[in-house]
Design a protein around this motif. Sequence first.
Motif, PDB file in Angstrom:
ATOM      1  N   GLU A   1       0.855  -1.179   0.000  1.00  0.00           N
ATOM      2  CA  GLU A   1       0.000   0.000   0.000  1.00  0.00           C
ATOM      3  C   GLU A   1       0.894   1.234   0.000  1.00  0.00           C
ATOM      4  OE1 GLU A   1      -2.647   2.810  -0.048  1.00  0.00           O
ATOM      5  OE2 GLU A   1      -3.300   0.719  -0.206  1.00  0.00           O
ATOM      6  N   ASP A   2       0.594   2.191  -0.882  1.00  0.00           N
ATOM      7  CA  ASP A   2       1.434   3.381  -1.016  1.00  0.00           C
ATOM      8  C   ASP A   2       1.180   4.405   0.091  1.00  0.00           C
ATOM      9  OD1 ASP A   2       2.605   2.360  -3.302  1.00  0.00           O
ATOM     10  OD2 ASP A   2       1.108   3.273  -4.630  1.00  0.00           O
ATOM     11  N   ASP A   3      -0.064   4.502   0.560  1.00  0.00           N
ATOM     12  CA  ASP A   3      -0.416   5.494   1.576  1.00  0.00           C
ATOM     13  C   ASP A   3       0.202   5.094   2.918  1.00  0.00           C
ATOM     14  OD1 ASP A   3      -1.961   6.771   3.751  1.00  0.00           O
ATOM     15  OD2 ASP A   3      -3.275   7.486   2.147  1.00  0.00           O
ATOM     16  N   GLN A   4       1.131   5.902   3.432  1.00  0.00           N
ATOM     17  CA  GLN A   4       1.849   5.555   4.652  1.00  0.00           C
ATOM     18  C   GLN A   4       0.925   5.458   5.858  1.00  0.00           C
ATOM     19  OE1 GLN A   4       4.941   4.539   4.803  1.00  0.00           O
ATOM     20  NE2 GLN A   4       4.836   4.193   7.031  1.00  0.00           N
ATOM     21  N   TRP A   5      -0.064   6.337   5.940  1.00  0.00           N
ATOM     22  CA  TRP A   5      -1.004   6.296   7.074  1.00  0.00           C
ATOM     23  C   TRP A   5      -1.788   4.981   7.070  1.00  0.00           C
ATOM     24  CZ3 TRP A   5      -6.346   6.019   7.706  1.00  0.00           C
ATOM     25  CH2 TRP A   5      -6.829   6.332   8.985  1.00  0.00           C
ATOM     26  N   ILE A   6      -2.263   4.576   5.897  1.00  0.00           N
ATOM     27  CA  ILE A   6      -2.994   3.310   5.795  1.00  0.00           C
ATOM     28  C   ILE A   6      -2.082   2.145   6.165  1.00  0.00           C
ATOM     29  CG2 ILE A   6      -4.108   1.700   4.192  1.00  0.00           C
ATOM     30  CD1 ILE A   6      -5.317   4.070   2.741  1.00  0.00           C
ATOM     31  N   LYS A   7      -0.837   2.184   5.694  1.00  0.00           N
ATOM     32  CA  LYS A   7       0.108   1.116   6.033  1.00  0.00           C
ATOM     33  C   LYS A   7       0.272   0.983   7.539  1.00  0.00           C
ATOM     34  CE  LYS A   7       3.859   0.374   3.667  1.00  0.00           C
ATOM     35  NZ  LYS A   7       5.125   0.466   2.908  1.00  0.00           N
ATOM     36  N   GLU A   8       0.327   2.095   8.247  1.00  0.00           N
ATOM     37  CA  GLU A   8       0.524   2.042   9.694  1.00  0.00           C
ATOM     38  C   GLU A   8      -0.731   1.558  10.421  1.00  0.00           C
ATOM     39  OE1 GLU A   8       2.271   5.595  11.268  1.00  0.00           O
ATOM     40  OE2 GLU A   8       3.799   5.683   9.703  1.00  0.00           O
ATOM     41  N   VAL A   9      -1.909   1.897   9.898  1.00  0.00           N
ATOM     42  CA  VAL A   9      -3.152   1.351  10.465  1.00  0.00           C
ATOM     43  C   VAL A   9      -3.172  -0.163  10.299  1.00  0.00           C
ATOM     44  CG1 VAL A   9      -5.661   1.237  10.216  1.00  0.00           C
ATOM     45  CG2 VAL A   9      -4.513   3.460  10.173  1.00  0.00           C
ATOM     46  N   LEU A  10      -2.858  -0.636   9.103  1.00  0.00           N
ATOM     47  CA  LEU A  10      -2.833  -2.080   8.850  1.00  0.00           C
ATOM     48  C   LEU A  10      -1.810  -2.770   9.745  1.00  0.00           C
ATOM     49  CD1 LEU A  10      -3.061  -2.136   4.943  1.00  0.00           C
ATOM     50  CD2 LEU A  10      -4.886  -2.611   6.576  1.00  0.00           C
ATOM     51  N   ALA A  11      -0.644  -2.156   9.920  1.00  0.00           N
ATOM     52  CA  ALA A  11       0.393  -2.747  10.764  1.00  0.00           C
ATOM     53  C   ALA A  11      -0.082  -2.861  12.214  1.00  0.00           C
ATOM     54  CB  ALA A  11       1.666  -1.906  10.688  1.00  0.00           C
TER      55      ALA A  11
ATOM     56  N   LEU B   1      -1.962   7.447  15.569  1.00  0.00           N
ATOM     57  CA  LEU B   1      -2.097   7.735  14.146  1.00  0.00           C
ATOM     58  C   LEU B   1      -3.157   8.800  13.883  1.00  0.00           C
ATOM     59  CD1 LEU B   1      -1.887   4.097  12.733  1.00  0.00           C
ATOM     60  CD2 LEU B   1      -0.138   5.881  12.603  1.00  0.00           C
ATOM     61  N   LEU B   2      -4.154   8.867  14.753  1.00  0.00           N
ATOM     62  CA  LEU B   2      -5.184   9.896  14.642  1.00  0.00           C
ATOM     63  C   LEU B   2      -4.716  11.235  15.210  1.00  0.00           C
ATOM     64  CD1 LEU B   2      -8.321   7.815  15.719  1.00  0.00           C
ATOM     65  CD2 LEU B   2      -7.810   8.655  13.418  1.00  0.00           C
ATOM     66  N   LYS B   3      -3.598  11.179  15.961  1.00  0.00           N
ATOM     67  CA  LYS B   3      -3.032  12.370  16.592  1.00  0.00           C
ATOM     68  C   LYS B   3      -4.022  13.034  17.534  1.00  0.00           C
ATOM     69  CE  LYS B   3       0.143  13.196  12.741  1.00  0.00           C
ATOM     70  NZ  LYS B   3       0.625  14.127  11.701  1.00  0.00           N
ATOM     71  N   VAL B   4      -4.640  12.210  18.382  1.00  0.00           N
ATOM     72  CA  VAL B   4      -5.571  12.717  19.392  1.00  0.00           C
ATOM     73  C   VAL B   4      -5.070  12.291  20.762  1.00  0.00           C
ATOM     74  CG1 VAL B   4      -7.575  12.723  17.876  1.00  0.00           C
ATOM     75  CG2 VAL B   4      -7.048  10.679  19.201  1.00  0.00           C
ATOM     76  N   GLU B   5      -5.286  13.131  21.745  1.00  0.00           N
ATOM     77  CA  GLU B   5      -4.890  12.824  23.114  1.00  0.00           C
ATOM     78  C   GLU B   5      -6.079  12.379  23.955  1.00  0.00           C
ATOM     79  OE1 GLU B   5      -2.784  16.081  24.781  1.00  0.00           O
ATOM     80  OE2 GLU B   5      -1.205  16.075  23.242  1.00  0.00           O
ATOM     81  N   SER B   6      -7.286  12.589  23.447  1.00  0.00           N
ATOM     82  CA  SER B   6      -8.486  12.217  24.205  1.00  0.00           C
ATOM     83  C   SER B   6      -8.490  10.712  24.450  1.00  0.00           C
ATOM     84  CB  SER B   6      -9.749  12.610  23.442  1.00  0.00           C
ATOM     85  OG  SER B   6      -9.746  13.993  23.145  1.00  0.00           O
ATOM     86  N   PRO B   7      -8.944  10.284  25.623  1.00  0.00           N
ATOM     87  CA  PRO B   7      -8.979   8.838  25.933  1.00  0.00           C
ATOM     88  C   PRO B   7     -10.156   8.138  25.267  1.00  0.00           C
ATOM     89  CG  PRO B   7      -9.826  10.098  27.780  1.00  0.00           C
ATOM     90  CD  PRO B   7      -9.365  11.112  26.767  1.00  0.00           C
ATOM     91  N   PHE B   8     -10.100   8.048  23.938  1.00  0.00           N
ATOM     92  CA  PHE B   8     -11.163   7.379  23.195  1.00  0.00           C
ATOM     93  C   PHE B   8     -11.245   5.907  23.590  1.00  0.00           C
ATOM     94  CE2 PHE B   8     -10.955  10.214  19.133  1.00  0.00           C
ATOM     95  CZ  PHE B   8     -11.497  11.259  19.858  1.00  0.00           C
ATOM     96  N   THR B   9     -12.470   5.380  23.608  1.00  0.00           N
ATOM     97  CA  THR B   9     -12.621   3.924  23.637  1.00  0.00           C
ATOM     98  C   THR B   9     -12.228   3.399  22.263  1.00  0.00           C
ATOM     99  OG1 THR B   9     -14.910   3.931  22.850  1.00  0.00           O
ATOM    100  CG2 THR B   9     -14.558   4.152  25.244  1.00  0.00           C
TER     101      THR B   9
END
Length: 331
Positions: A52-62, A92-100
């Motif tokens: 996959e060329d998209d680096q963000w997608i690659k990191e989600v998959l990883a 990867l979302l670059k959020v600090e909120s404690p999401f579930t």
Amino acid sequence: MDHFYSLCLQGDLNSAMDYLDSIQPRTKEIEEIQQMYIERFYSQEPAEPILEDDQWIKEVLAAYHHYFQGVLTKADLIHDAELTLNDRLRMLLKVESPFTIDETENELAAIFTEKGYHFLGGVTPPFRGAYIWKRCETVDFNVEIPHRSITVTVHMMSDFLLEGWIGFATFNNRTVGGWAKEDGLYCNVKSYNNLGDDDFQVCYLKHEAQHLSDYSCFPGLTSAELEYRAKLVELIYTKNHSILNKFLNDAKNDPDFPHPYASYNLIKNISSKILEKDYESNMNVWLAVDYQKISSAALELFDENTSALKRSAVEKETPRGQGDDSCITTS
């Protein structure tokens, strides 16, 4: 290899590998499969190639691959692995909120939509997904299920980047054929070579249509209860013993795995009804039974289960959902 992949589908890679190691003679195919699994799951630092060329997608998959590797080999506890997965995805979302984890996956879905993909998170018991695909077309089908016919919209999915833990655990030799949601059915197109065959018409279309019907008629059923009823529908409409053989291979007496557990309960109940046995696991015994008798017994079990659910709904004074009359119409 059916038994090997059945063990993989039960989320038990360690037992699957023990079984693979025991197979004699050692063919080239088995050696190659064993090496693939060692590299994916048991290397010092397992790393899965991602095309996959998209680096963000690659990191989600990883992140999902790492989660799958941990839970499927029991190297990580499910709860701990999910926390780690959530932390990696939040970074990867670059959020600090404690999401579930569910909130995190909702955010992922929005970004994948912007990138031209479809994303479904959540759990395919007992592990989390996810499913990520590129293309989707809709087709309507009229489907006969026991005592009624319904029209369903099927979203035909293709070009997958990720097919949940089931696809990952089996190198996509076994994949989820699809699922049912309130807006219709979702079908993994590559799982079906011919839309006229029983694989699609019965094992997918009737199975998933029964789920849609049960969502309306009997809201609140567990995944195992839903699967038990849909698998009975498969036995009712198929023409030979092949589906029963599949259920025998997949069966496992473990409520944490709804599909294998439903298969186990189905075999247990149909063994009692036809053979007056607690549980018959020998396929040769079943092959000696005329298939029409198995199909008829499956319909009897389905009707008995429906009657029990109706009684339970009345006792709890729980509405069956909209369109109650349509839930009990007989053909």
